[in-house]
Structure formats: C-alpha cells, structure tokens
Design a protein around this motif. Structure first.
Motif, PDB file in Angstrom:
ATOM      1  N   LEU A 150     -28.947 -69.528   1.517  1.00 33.85           N
ATOM      2  CA  LEU A 150     -29.330 -70.917   1.242  1.00 33.85           C
ATOM      3  C   LEU A 150     -28.836 -71.889   2.302  1.00 33.85           C
ATOM      4  N   ASP A 151     -28.124 -71.399   3.321  1.00 31.44           N
ATOM      5  CA  ASP A 151     -27.568 -72.268   4.349  1.00 31.44           C
ATOM      6  C   ASP A 151     -26.683 -73.298   3.662  1.00 31.44           C
ATOM      7  N   ILE A 152     -26.869 -74.604   3.918  1.00 27.88           N
ATOM      8  CA  ILE A 152     -26.008 -75.611   3.290  1.00 27.88           C
ATOM      9  C   ILE A 152     -26.592 -76.148   1.988  1.00 27.88           C
ATOM     10  N   ALA A 153     -27.779 -75.679   1.614  1.00 27.89           N
ATOM     11  CA  ALA A 153     -28.393 -76.146   0.370  1.00 27.89           C
ATOM     12  C   ALA A 153     -27.640 -75.564  -0.829  1.00 27.89           C
ATOM     13  N   VAL A 154     -27.623 -76.308  -1.925  1.00 27.88           N
ATOM     14  CA  VAL A 154     -26.904 -75.845  -3.111  1.00 27.88           C
ATOM     15  C   VAL A 154     -27.769 -74.927  -3.965  1.00 27.88           C
ATOM     16  N   ASP A 155     -29.092 -75.037  -3.832  1.00 25.68           N
ATOM     17  CA  ASP A 155     -29.976 -74.196  -4.614  1.00 25.68           C
ATOM     18  C   ASP A 155     -31.354 -74.158  -3.951  1.00 25.68           C
ATOM     19  N   LEU A 156     -32.268 -73.421  -4.555  1.00 23.71           N
ATOM     20  CA  LEU A 156     -33.618 -73.258  -4.007  1.00 23.71           C
ATOM     21  C   LEU A 156     -34.342 -74.586  -3.855  1.00 23.71           C
ATOM     22  N   MET A 157     -34.269 -75.443  -4.853  1.00 25.68           N
ATOM     23  CA  MET A 157     -35.003 -76.700  -4.803  1.00 25.68           C
ATOM     24  C   MET A 157     -34.536 -77.562  -3.632  1.00 25.68           C
ATOM     25  N   GLN A 158     -33.228 -77.646  -3.419  1.00 25.82           N
ATOM     26  CA  GLN A 158     -32.735 -78.433  -2.292  1.00 25.82           C
ATOM     27  C   GLN A 158     -33.116 -77.784  -0.966  1.00 25.82           C
ATOM     28  N   LEU A 159     -33.091 -76.455  -0.909  1.00 22.73           N
ATOM     29  CA  LEU A 159     -33.487 -75.767   0.309  1.00 22.73           C
ATOM     30  C   LEU A 159     -34.918 -76.131   0.696  1.00 22.73           C
ATOM     31  N   LEU A 160     -35.825 -76.150  -0.272  1.00 25.39           N
ATOM     32  CA  LEU A 160     -37.220 -76.468   0.019  1.00 25.39           C
ATOM     33  C   LEU A 160     -37.396 -77.928   0.419  1.00 25.39           C
ATOM     34  N   ILE A 161     -36.646 -78.823  -0.211  1.00 19.40           N
ATOM     35  CA  ILE A 161     -36.718 -80.233   0.180  1.00 19.40           C
ATOM     36  C   ILE A 161     -36.208 -80.402   1.609  1.00 19.40           C
ATOM     37  N   PHE A 162     -35.117 -79.711   1.956  1.00 19.07           N
ATOM     38  CA  PHE A 162     -34.636 -79.737   3.331  1.00 19.07           C
ATOM     39  C   PHE A 162     -35.690 -79.188   4.293  1.00 19.07           C
ATOM     40  N   ALA A 163     -36.300 -78.083   3.904  1.00 15.79           N
ATOM     41  CA  ALA A 163     -37.202 -77.360   4.818  1.00 15.79           C
ATOM     42  C   ALA A 163     -38.499 -78.113   5.071  1.00 15.79           C
ATOM     43  N   LYS A 164     -38.922 -78.953   4.159  1.00 19.06           N
ATOM     44  CA  LYS A 164     -40.208 -79.637   4.384  1.00 19.06           C
ATOM     45  C   LYS A 164     -40.080 -80.832   5.319  1.00 19.06           C
ATOM     46  N   ALA A 165     -38.870 -81.097   5.798  1.00 17.48           N
ATOM     47  CA  ALA A 165     -38.642 -82.185   6.755  1.00 17.48           C
ATOM     48  C   ALA A 165     -38.841 -81.685   8.181  1.00 17.48           C
ATOM     49  N   PRO A 166     -39.022 -82.599   9.141  1.00 17.74           N
ATOM     50  CA  PRO A 166     -39.059 -82.187  10.548  1.00 17.74           C
ATOM     51  C   PRO A 166     -37.729 -81.551  10.951  1.00 17.74           C
ATOM     52  N   GLY A 167     -37.769 -80.694  11.956  1.00 20.01           N
ATOM     53  CA  GLY A 167     -36.545 -80.078  12.441  1.00 20.01           C
ATOM     54  C   GLY A 167     -36.193 -78.815  11.681  1.00 20.01           C
ATOM     55  N   ARG A 168     -34.897 -78.521  11.573  1.00 21.52           N
ATOM     56  CA  ARG A 168     -34.427 -77.289  10.947  1.00 21.52           C
ATOM     57  C   ARG A 168     -34.256 -77.482   9.445  1.00 21.52           C
ATOM     58  N   ILE A 169     -33.449 -76.635   8.807  1.00 19.89           N
ATOM     59  CA  ILE A 169     -33.333 -76.677   7.344  1.00 19.89           C
ATOM     60  C   ILE A 169     -31.991 -77.258   6.901  1.00 19.89           C
ATOM     61  N   ARG A 170     -31.424 -78.160   7.704  1.00 20.90           N
ATOM     62  CA  ARG A 170     -30.107 -78.700   7.375  1.00 20.90           C
ATOM     63  C   ARG A 170     -30.185 -80.038   6.650  1.00 20.90           C
ATOM     64  N   GLY A 171     -31.387 -80.525   6.384  1.00 23.06           N
ATOM     65  CA  GLY A 171     -31.537 -81.713   5.553  1.00 23.06           C
ATOM     66  C   GLY A 171     -31.403 -83.045   6.253  1.00 23.06           C
ATOM     67  N   GLU A 172     -31.411 -83.042   7.608  1.00 22.13           N
ATOM     68  CA  GLU A 172     -31.195 -84.291   8.322  1.00 22.13           C
ATOM     69  C   GLU A 172     -32.228 -85.370   7.989  1.00 22.13           C
ATOM     70  N   PHE A 173     -33.475 -84.968   7.757  1.00 24.89           N
ATOM     71  CA  PHE A 173     -34.544 -85.941   7.517  1.00 24.89           C
ATOM     72  C   PHE A 173     -35.141 -85.799   6.112  1.00 24.89           C
ATOM     73  N   GLN A 174     -34.373 -85.309   5.170  1.00 26.21           N
ATOM     74  CA  GLN A 174     -34.909 -85.089   3.829  1.00 26.21           C
ATOM     75  C   GLN A 174     -35.417 -86.377   3.193  1.00 26.21           C
ATOM     76  N   HIS A 175     -34.857 -87.529   3.588  1.00 23.49           N
ATOM     77  CA  HIS A 175     -35.234 -88.795   2.949  1.00 23.49           C
ATOM     78  C   HIS A 175     -36.663 -89.219   3.293  1.00 23.49           C
ATOM     79  N   VAL A 176     -37.269 -88.595   4.326  1.00 28.36           N
ATOM     80  CA  VAL A 176     -38.639 -88.977   4.689  1.00 28.36           C
ATOM     81  C   VAL A 176     -39.647 -87.871   4.358  1.00 28.36           C
ATOM     82  N   THR A 177     -39.258 -86.936   3.502  1.00 29.71           N
ATOM     83  CA  THR A 177     -40.162 -85.819   3.205  1.00 29.71           C
ATOM     84  C   THR A 177     -41.088 -86.105   2.031  1.00 29.71           C
ATOM     85  N   PHE A 178     -41.031 -87.297   1.472  1.00 35.57           N
ATOM     86  CA  PHE A 178     -41.856 -87.600   0.301  1.00 35.57           C
ATOM     87  C   PHE A 178     -43.346 -87.665   0.665  1.00 35.57           C
TER      88      PHE A 178
END
Length: 374
Positions: free
Chosen positions: A220-248
């Motif tokens: 899961l890398d730094i995500a706490v669960d599957l749902m957060q991992l997918l929210i992180f992953a749908k952002a630009p860049g890698r899966i670390r959640g840097e741009f999760q706030h603009v993935t809506f």
C-alpha cells in the motif's frame, strides 16, 4: 447550474466524490444489481479509462508494487486492446481465456484452461460486458472465475461500463467474489455523455478490508488502505498523494451525471430499444446470426455469406470499405498474442453500432455486404 454544481467558491471538492452524487450512484447500482453498497463504497474517476489507468498505476507503481515484471494477469481474448498494451508495457505476462467473438462463449473447456494457468496469476481482469464483442459473461463462467480467484488469492478487476445495456443481467462477478473484486463503472455509454468524464470504482466494504489486509498487504506504500491508495493513484505523478486534492471529478460533471441517472429513464429506454433494433438489422442485412450482443459487433469479414474476397489482403479489405464510406476497426490486436499465433485474426472487424441513425446503419451494412460479395 453554476451555483448548485459545486464549481464556485474557494474550496476543492471531495476527491472521493460529492456525497449527494455518490448516494445517487450507489442507489442506482443497488436497484439494478442489488449490490448492497452505500456511498462510502464509491470513488469517482474521470471516466472508466481513467479508472483503468489508475488501477494499474496503483498496482504497479513504487518499490513495493503488487504487480512486478513477469507476474501474470488472466484476461479474456478478445479484449479492449489498451489492456493488452498496458500489460505489455509493464512487462506483465498475459494468460488469456479464448472467447468466440460471435457467441461470447469460451472456446474449449474452461476448467482445463484454468488448470493450465501459471501459478503466479495475481490479477484477473474482466471486461463484462465485453469490448469488442458486446457479450456478457454467463453465471457459470463467473462462478468458476470466482473460485479460481479464491484458490490463487488473486485480485479481480471488473470493467463494467456497458452493464446498463443489459437490463436482464442481475449477477456480476461481485456477487460471487465480493471480498476481492474492484468494479469499474461509468455513465458515458448508457447516458451518451462521454464528454462528462464521470465514472466510478465500486468496492464493497468486505473488499476494502480483505484487499487491504490480505491481497495488498505490504503493497500500500504510504496509503492506509485500498481506498486511499486509489485516491492517491488517480492524481498526476506517483502514488504518494501529493496532488490528491485535485483528483475530484468536476462538480458540473457529477451533477449533470446524476441528473441523467435520476431523470433520464425514458430516454435510456428509448436508446436501448434503438440499440437492439440497430443490432438486429445490422446482422440481418449481413446475413449473419445475431446472438443478442449489444453495442459492439465483432465479426470476421470473410465469413459474410457470399464473400468473394478471400484472396484480398486484410488491410486492403478495410481500405476498400473506407473508400465506400464505412470505417470499421481492425480487431487483430484485440486478441491475445497466444490467440494470434493460433489463427489469423486480421480480417476481424469491430463495428460500433448504437449511435448510427437507423437509415445510416442500414446503409453501412448494405455497403459492407455489397463490397464483400461483389
């Protein structure tokens, strides 16, 4: 519309999706398929294609990725060709289940085929209903795939963007492998709203827990669960959640989408009626058997009754039809590499049937028939 579509003001929207919109979509799936989900089981994405890309990014990105080069993915053949391309680019092995494109049935004995699958099958991808064939998987197939997935502790991803075209269909893979299935759906096809870019992950709570704690444990890398991992992953860049706030998904897309769902029943029913009429007439004019597939037709041009062009190169067939004004998609690359080694699929074509007017559909079918038999 501007005021109520959540596009004004200074706050970003919920990356998972606006609560009201998720309530509507969850209710839609419960009424259609009795999935037993609620709004917390959805993550909105910008169309199913974005969902597919997000999924592979989540599973393959980072040092602790779940899928690594030479791992195996089980998938049907033929299949929407970007799946094959994505897996080839990620250096994943493909184990394909051959399906008859003109009936939607497995070619051969499914039990035997599954027994021959490599031990390192970690992911099963279903496209159900299928693109390019337009058929759904029957319950016997789904049950056997579910049992196989449990034996291998494999993850299942089911792309079901065409599901709403099959109103009589009441069972999906989620009914047989609920704890390990990630379903991807969307509004674009049935609502004819591809410009909205509005789709969703559907993941039951049992799957959120089991996939996080078992299948993806340690991945899961730094995500706490599957749902957060997918929210992180749908952002630009890698899966670390840097741009999760603009993935809506944008507010107008969400609210226009749910408006289609709530108010578009009569329009959907009429659209489905026209799709069925178009499909039936297309096959009738070609003189080929119609087996209740919808949206797409995948067929061998050389098997049209009365064909006189058996000696013409496949590329020339498609070019000749294009000069007549009929553009069909060559389907060779929808088939797996192993299938292409067993048979030449270069004369197979995919036709997208629904959005032609009835008169244009008839004209196109007659031009194909005349060209292939002339």
């Amino acid at each position: 519309m501007f005021k109520y579509a959540a596009c004004s003001g200074g706050s970003y929207l919920d990356p998972q999706g606006e609560t009201l919109a998720r309530l509507v979509i969850a209710n839609h799936y419960n009424e259609r398929l009795n999935l037993g989900i609620d709004y917390r089981d959805l993550i909105f994405v910008q169309g199913v294609s974005h969902g597919i890309g997000t999924m592979f990014k989540a599973l393959c990105d980072g040092k602790n990725s779940f899928l690594k080069p030479d791992d195996t993915v089980l998938i049907s053949s033929p299949v929407y060709s970007p799946y094959n391309t994505i897996m080839e680019n990620l250096e994943l092995n493909i184990f394909s289940i051959p399906m008859d494109p003109q009936t939607g049935l497995v070619i051969g004995d499914l039990d035997k085929l599954l027994s021959e699958a490599p031990e390192n099958v970690k992911l099963i991808c279903l496209i159900d209903p299928n693109n390019p064939t337009g058929f759904t998987c029957n319950e016997e197939f789904l049950k056997k795939i579910a049992e196989f997935a449990k034996q291998r502790n494999a993850l299942i991803v089911s792309d079901e963007v065409y599901s709403d075209f099959f109103l009589s269909r009441k069972k999906t893979i989620m009914h047989f492998a609920r704890e390990r299935t990630i379903m991807i759906g969307g509004r674009s096809k049935i609502e004819r709203s591809t410009g909205l870019r509005f789709g969703e992950f559907i993941i039951a709570k049992e799957a959120q827990k089991y996939i996080s704690e078992n299948i993806l444990k340690g991945h899961l890398d730094i995500a706490v669960d599957l749902m957060q991992l997918l929210i992180f992953a749908k952002a630009p860049g890698r899966i670390r959640g840097e741009f999760q706030h603009v993935t809506f998904v944008t507010g107008p897309s969400q609210y226009l989408g749910v408006s289609h769902v709530i108010f578009g029943g009569d329009d959907r029913n009429e659209y489905l009626r026209r799709v069925r009429v178009n499909m039936e007439n297309f096959y009738e004019i070609l003189g080929m058997q119609y087996n209740k597939n919808l949206y797409y037709a995948c067929f061998d041009l050389t098997e049209i009754p009365g064909n006189t062009k058996k000696d013409i190169e496949p590329e020339e067939l498609f070019y000749g039809l294009a000069k007549k004004g009929v553009v069909l998609i060559p389907s060779n690359l929808f088939f797996s590499e192993s299938d292409r080694k067993k048979r030449d699929y270069r004369t197979f074509a995919r036709g997208s049937i629904p959005n032609l007017t009835f008169s244009n559909l008839q004209k196109a079918a007659r031009l194909i028939k005349e060209y292939m038999t002339g």
